[in-house]
Design a protein around this motif. Structure first.
Motif, PDB file in Angstrom:
ATOM      1  N   LEU B  33       0.847  -1.198   0.000  1.00  0.00           N
ATOM      2  CA  LEU B  33       0.000   0.000   0.000  1.00  0.00           C
ATOM      3  C   LEU B  33       0.880   1.245   0.000  1.00  0.00           C
ATOM      4  N   ARG B  34       1.877   1.231   0.856  1.00  0.00           N
ATOM      5  CA  ARG B  34       2.777   2.391   0.917  1.00  0.00           C
ATOM      6  C   ARG B  34       3.592   2.523  -0.372  1.00  0.00           C
ATOM      7  N   ALA B  35       4.063   1.395  -0.890  1.00  0.00           N
ATOM      8  CA  ALA B  35       4.880   1.437  -2.115  1.00  0.00           C
ATOM      9  C   ALA B  35       4.063   1.962  -3.290  1.00  0.00           C
ATOM     10  N   THR B  36       2.794   1.554  -3.334  1.00  0.00           N
ATOM     11  CA  THR B  36       1.930   2.003  -4.434  1.00  0.00           C
ATOM     12  C   THR B  36       1.628   3.488  -4.296  1.00  0.00           C
ATOM     13  N   ASP B  37       1.302   3.913  -3.088  1.00  0.00           N
ATOM     14  CA  ASP B  37       1.093   5.343  -2.855  1.00  0.00           C
ATOM     15  C   ASP B  37       2.314   6.147  -3.298  1.00  0.00           C
ATOM     16  N   ALA B  38       3.496   5.617  -2.930  1.00  0.00           N
ATOM     17  CA  ALA B  38       4.726   6.356  -3.209  1.00  0.00           C
ATOM     18  C   ALA B  38       5.007   6.439  -4.696  1.00  0.00           C
ATOM     19  N   ALA B  39       4.555   5.428  -5.441  1.00  0.00           N
ATOM     20  CA  ALA B  39       4.879   5.382  -6.862  1.00  0.00           C
ATOM     21  C   ALA B  39       3.877   6.167  -7.718  1.00  0.00           C
ATOM     22  N   LEU B  40       2.797   6.644  -7.087  1.00  0.00           N
ATOM     23  CA  LEU B  40       1.730   7.315  -7.844  1.00  0.00           C
ATOM     24  C   LEU B  40       1.579   8.764  -7.414  1.00  0.00           C
ATOM     25  N   LEU B 118       5.272   2.817 -14.699  1.00  0.00           N
ATOM     26  CA  LEU B 118       4.137   3.057 -15.588  1.00  0.00           C
ATOM     27  C   LEU B 118       4.635   3.556 -16.942  1.00  0.00           C
ATOM     28  N   PRO B 119       3.824   3.342 -17.990  1.00  0.00           N
ATOM     29  CA  PRO B 119       4.264   3.797 -19.316  1.00  0.00           C
ATOM     30  C   PRO B 119       4.497   5.320 -19.327  1.00  0.00           C
ATOM     31  N   GLN B 120       5.408   5.727 -20.173  1.00  0.00           N
ATOM     32  CA  GLN B 120       5.754   7.149 -20.249  1.00  0.00           C
ATOM     33  C   GLN B 120       4.532   7.996 -20.603  1.00  0.00           C
ATOM     34  N   GLU B 121       3.666   7.461 -21.499  1.00  0.00           N
ATOM     35  CA  GLU B 121       2.474   8.250 -21.890  1.00  0.00           C
ATOM     36  C   GLU B 121       1.597   8.509 -20.666  1.00  0.00           C
ATOM     37  N   TRP B 122       1.515   7.468 -19.831  1.00  0.00           N
ATOM     38  CA  TRP B 122       0.688   7.610 -18.625  1.00  0.00           C
ATOM     39  C   TRP B 122       1.241   8.725 -17.747  1.00  0.00           C
ATOM     40  N   ARG B 123       2.538   8.723 -17.557  1.00  0.00           N
ATOM     41  CA  ARG B 123       3.143   9.732 -16.673  1.00  0.00           C
ATOM     42  C   ARG B 123       3.000  11.129 -17.262  1.00  0.00           C
ATOM     43  N   SER B 124       3.094  11.223 -18.585  1.00  0.00           N
ATOM     44  CA  SER B 124       2.920  12.529 -19.219  1.00  0.00           C
ATOM     45  C   SER B 124       1.513  13.044 -18.984  1.00  0.00           C
ATOM     46  N   ALA B 125       0.558  12.114 -19.011  1.00  0.00           N
ATOM     47  CA  ALA B 125      -0.847  12.528 -18.899  1.00  0.00           C
ATOM     48  C   ALA B 125      -1.262  12.798 -17.449  1.00  0.00           C
ATOM     49  N   TYR B 126      -0.756  11.984 -16.513  1.00  0.00           N
ATOM     50  CA  TYR B 126      -1.319  12.046 -15.153  1.00  0.00           C
ATOM     51  C   TYR B 126      -0.311  12.418 -14.076  1.00  0.00           C
ATOM     52  N   GLY B 127       0.929  12.592 -14.456  1.00  0.00           N
ATOM     53  CA  GLY B 127       1.931  12.992 -13.480  1.00  0.00           C
ATOM     54  C   GLY B 127       2.858  11.852 -13.119  1.00  0.00           C
ATOM     55  N   ALA B 128       4.055  12.211 -12.676  1.00  0.00           N
ATOM     56  CA  ALA B 128       5.074  11.202 -12.379  1.00  0.00           C
ATOM     57  C   ALA B 128       5.571  11.344 -10.956  1.00  0.00           C
ATOM     58  N   SER B 129       5.738  10.208 -10.305  1.00  0.00           N
ATOM     59  CA  SER B 129       6.340  10.192  -8.981  1.00  0.00           C
ATOM     60  C   SER B 129       7.785   9.728  -9.114  1.00  0.00           C
ATOM     61  N   PRO B 130       8.668  10.286  -8.310  1.00  0.00           N
ATOM     62  CA  PRO B 130      10.070   9.841  -8.386  1.00  0.00           C
ATOM     63  C   PRO B 130      10.245   8.361  -8.054  1.00  0.00           C
ATOM     64  N   ARG B 131       9.296   7.767  -7.330  1.00  0.00           N
ATOM     65  CA  ARG B 131       9.400   6.348  -6.974  1.00  0.00           C
ATOM     66  C   ARG B 131       8.818   5.440  -8.055  1.00  0.00           C
ATOM     67  N   ASP B 132       8.338   6.051  -9.134  1.00  0.00           N
ATOM     68  CA  ASP B 132       7.768   5.232 -10.215  1.00  0.00           C
ATOM     69  C   ASP B 132       8.874   4.746 -11.153  1.00  0.00           C
ATOM     70  N   VAL B 133       9.738   3.907 -10.606  1.00  0.00           N
ATOM     71  CA  VAL B 133      10.798   3.284 -11.396  1.00  0.00           C
ATOM     72  C   VAL B 133      10.774   1.793 -11.098  1.00  0.00           C
TER      73      VAL B 133
END
Lengths: 611, 201
Positions: B33-40, B118-133
């Protein structure tokens, strides 16, 4: 840094704490000689705590390749298979083909990550030139090595039954058997044997029947007689006594490579722990940089090494170790590199020349019935029948390793299959789970290791333009896979297709879908190959000085108090994984050294070597 | 009122096909739960949790068993999840350009113990978290991966089955009773045909 080792007297100085160095150290200390072992990499695997940290490193690694638990020190870089594609990393790949193997620079050496296969070489492997007109003959015959094979099997702790292993002319003395019973065949082996046993393939007009056969493994199983399996070890004797029975049986961790979590699989730390510790000094984080030779006598008068305290830093101090006799047991590539860096190669010298491996093909498929993939030692059986025969006059021999690890090595399974099901097939929930349950247990993998012959054009060299962080040369690798080996690849690929067809296994071999591997092309057919980590041939042994680097005791022709040991001494490797054969050679060398050292009075440091 | 962790586990059960009790038994639910929150980006996971709690889905817990012959998903979309309430929630989630990729990343997290960027298009559209790697969450997460359970196996290097276990037939496809009851697994008789092909879209 205080450096007591520099001021002490040793009978023997050994570079490298892998299986070769450990076996020689064990036997010479028990013969009463003082031994110094210099290990380039960290010694962390020699304590249970340190070993556990390597295991955690593996668990948390994104890529779980052979190197994943064993990150190198800055001072002792090592090749990494992940670098082959980009060309970056420790090796300078000079081509034309990529050398696909890696090794571990740490105390314990590559036995930390090896699979544990302990096949003897076939008698005909020692006589390739005489029998088939190709390659080279060894200066030793199978019969010469046979007693040492038996001893090596007990030193390593090999599980097998003689009844399975007497094939292709391999003979055992009456009454001999391996120290432990064979590792049980996996369910997958049993299912495949049902269809494969008795099947025939034809190579160069010769019809050969196949059989799924247990292979000898350096993994603990049920002991025979009084033999006590050696489990996990700790360099600290008090701590070691607290480890009770850990690793005395293989527990089926499905992780021989890259790390056996319980040390049920042999590693060289076990042998080192059995040395006479009062006579042994092991210095980890000591990189041998140069062998010093007396220009008049040609004898080695010291080994220069670089000691570092922090594995993350190249900061070091330089020292010299002295003994009566010196042993390079640093690995086929490192041995050659050290000799070349010491100015001892060049010209007509064969040092570094003749590098070989077992370039290997993967074949993978989906069985019609579950075989229980992803369970047990990574493999427990092979098909040995194509390792020998008259066809060797025309093309390379090869060996099937039958995996218990599903598609892990080929596509990155099961992860890759999960990603495919979720991302490409759009599965989720109970259908996802049912799909995986229905397919993952049916994953089958063969690895087809193909023999390679020595060619002087395939070589380890050094180049002052390519240095590591310590200023030591990086190995420059020239490597080409020739037509003889590619002929073996073609035959191996065809044999695998036949086996899949006969067994009703859907052939999923698709290099485009799998992980990236280097490739070679022959007659329009492309072979994607991986290295087996079976380096050899770089300081070849022979009967005469001009035709070889070392004699049959692995003693340097040019420097008579220097031994250069390991698979670098092999004139040919057949299709056997080299560790057992090099262990047998190391035991033979240790016996010779013991006799030679005993024949001379100990000499004081600084005096000319009387060896 | 259901707390957020319960909500997360219930959604995870729907997505993975493993019962809540099994998921809780991994010991990883809170970490994930925490990891998912952090990645989004903020709020995205709550949107996904809400979508997983649509009235049709929320009225009944995930059944944990697919209905045989469930109709193909409409519109040729890449949907192949369970039927009825699950299917409705699944449709809502996987038919959504924002939530679908997040749900897939969450499935992979549970199965592999690793977050997949997450796919790059997704991050462009909805935002990127630094933990989304791409990263393995932890050594424990790797060992808790559901993929090994689905395979009737064990994680390479951990939870070993013991000397010689590999010589026996693999554990038959394990089934679970409906979540919310006991979560007891019912191994089938060894040797019986026990696996069926999952539906493919």
């Amino acid at each position: 840094m205080t450096e007591a080792a520099e001021h002490e007297e040793y009978d023997v100085v050994i570079a490298g704490a892998g299986v070769n160095g450990a076996l020689i150290a064990k036997h010479l200390t028990h013969a009463g000689f003082r031994v110094l072992v210099l290990e380039a990499g960290p010694g962390s695997a020699w304590s249970l705590d340190g070993y556990s940290r390597h295991l955690d490193h593996f668990y948390a690694a994104a890529s779980k390749g052979p190197e994943s638990p064993w990150p190198p020190a800055v001072a002792a870089p090592q090749p990494d298979t992940a670098d082959i594609r980009s060309g970056a990393g420790y090796f300078v790949q000079n081509g034309p083909d990529k050398y696909g193997s890696s090794y571990t620079r740490a105390q314990g050496g590559s036995t930390l990550h090896w699979l544990g296969v302990c096949l003897r070489m076939l008698p005909e492997d020692f006589e390739l030139r005489s029998r088939f007109g190709v390659g080279h003959d060894w200066p030793l015959r199978y019969a010469d090595l046979e007693p040492y094979y038996g001893r090596a099997e007990h030193e390593i702790g090999v599980a097998a039954d003689v009844a399975d292993q007497a094939h292709h002319g391999i003979e055992f003395p009456d009454g001999y058997d391996y120290p432990m019973r064979r590792i049980p065949l996996s369910f997958s082996d049993q299912v495949l044997a049902d269809t494969i046993d008795g099947m025939r393939v034809t190579l160069e007009g010769e019809s050969i029947a196949l059989q799924v056969r247990s292979y000898p493994a350096g993994r603990n199983s049920v002991p025979r007689g009084a033999y006590r399996p050696v489990g996990a070890v700790d360099a600290d004797v008090d701590r070691h006594d607290m480890i009770t029975h850990l690793g005395e049986r293989c527990a089926g961790n499905t992780s021989c490579t890259p790390i056996c979590p319980i040390e049920a699989k042999y590693n060289a730390g076990k042998t080192l722990a059995q040395a006479d510790r009062g006579k042994l000094r092991v210095l980890a984080q000591a990189v041998v940089s140069k062998v010093s030779v007396d220009p008049v006598s040609g004898m080695v008068d010291g080994i220069e090494y670089q000691r570092y305290a922090d594995p993350a830093s190249p900061r070091h101090t330089v020292h010299t170790a002295r003994g009566r006799v010196y042993v390079l047991a640093a690995h086929a590539v490192e041995n050659a590199k050290i000799l070349l860096a010491s100015g001892l190669g060049g010209g007509d010298s064969l040092i570094g020349k003749g590098l070989i491996d077992h370039p290997a093909l993967y074949a993978w498929g989906l069985s019609p019935v579950p075989v229980g993939a992803y369970r047990g030692p990574l493999s427990t059986a092979g098909i040995e029948d194509l390792r020998g025969g008259a066809f060797r006059a025309r093309h390379a021999a090869f060996r099937f390793d039958i995996g218990n690890d599903g598609w892990r090595a080929t596509t990155g399974g099961p992860d890759s299959s999960v990603v495919d099901a979720v991302t490409n097939q759009g599965l989720y929930g109970t259908k996802l789970r049912a799909h995986l349950a229905a397919t993952l247990p049916r994953h089958v993998r063969f690895s087809l290791a193909v023999e390679q012959l020595r060619s002087e054009a395939n070589a380890v060299t050094i180049d002052p333009r390519h240095l590591d962080a310590m200023g030591n040369p990086r190995p420059v690798i020239s490597y080409r896979i020739d037509d003889y080996t590619m002929g073996g690849m073609a035959a191996a690929a065809e044999a695998a297709r036949q086996v899949f067809r006969q067994a009703g296994i859907a052939d999923c071999t698709d290099p485009e879908a799998g992980g990236w591997f280097p490739s070679v092309r022959r007659d329009g057919e492309v072979f994607h190959y991986h290295g087996m980590g079976h380096f050899g041939g770089t300081h070849v042994m022979g009967h005469r000085a001009g035709e070889s680097v070392v004699d049959t005791h692995q003693r340097s022709w040019e420097h008579r108090n220097l031994y250069v040991v390991g698979s670098g001494s092999f004139p040919t490797m057949g299709t056997s994984n080299p560790t057992l054969t090099m262990a047998a050679l190391a035991l033979r060398t240790a016996e010779h050294m013991t006799e030679a050292l005993a024949a001379r009075q100990p000499i004081r440091q600084g005096e000319p070597s009387g060896f | 009122m259901e707390n957020r962790l319960d909500q997360f586990v219930r959604l995870s059960a729907l997505l993975t096909g493993f019962a809540p009790l099994h998921l809780l038994g991994t010991g990883m639910a809170e970490t994930y739960l925490r990891a998912t929150d952090a990645a989004l980006p903020d709020g995205v996971l709550d949107e996904l949790l809400d979508a997983g709690s649509l009235p049709s889905a929320g009225s009944a817990p995930p059944t944990g068993s697919a209905v045989p012959g469930a109709p193909a998903q409409p519109g040729g979309s890449a949907l192949a999840g369970g039927a009825d309430p699950d299917a409705a929630a699944g449709q809502a989630i996987f038919g959504d350009a924002k939530l679908g990729p997040v749900a897939r990343a969450l499935i992979l997290l549970w199965y592999r113990g690793a977050w997949t960027a997450l796919p790059q298009e997704w991050r462009s559209a909805y935002g990127a978290s630094p933990r989304d790697v791409d990263h393995v969450v932890s050594a424990e997460a790797y060992q808790a991966g559901l993929q090994w359970d689905a395979a009737g196996a064990h994680p390479a290097g951990a939870r070993q089955q013991g000397y010689g276990a590999w010589a026996s037939p693999p554990a038959a496809l394990e089934t679970e009773s409906a979540p919310g009851t006991t979560g007891v697994r019912l191994p089938r008789q060894a040797g019986a045909p026990s696996v069926t092909e999952g539906a493919r879209s």
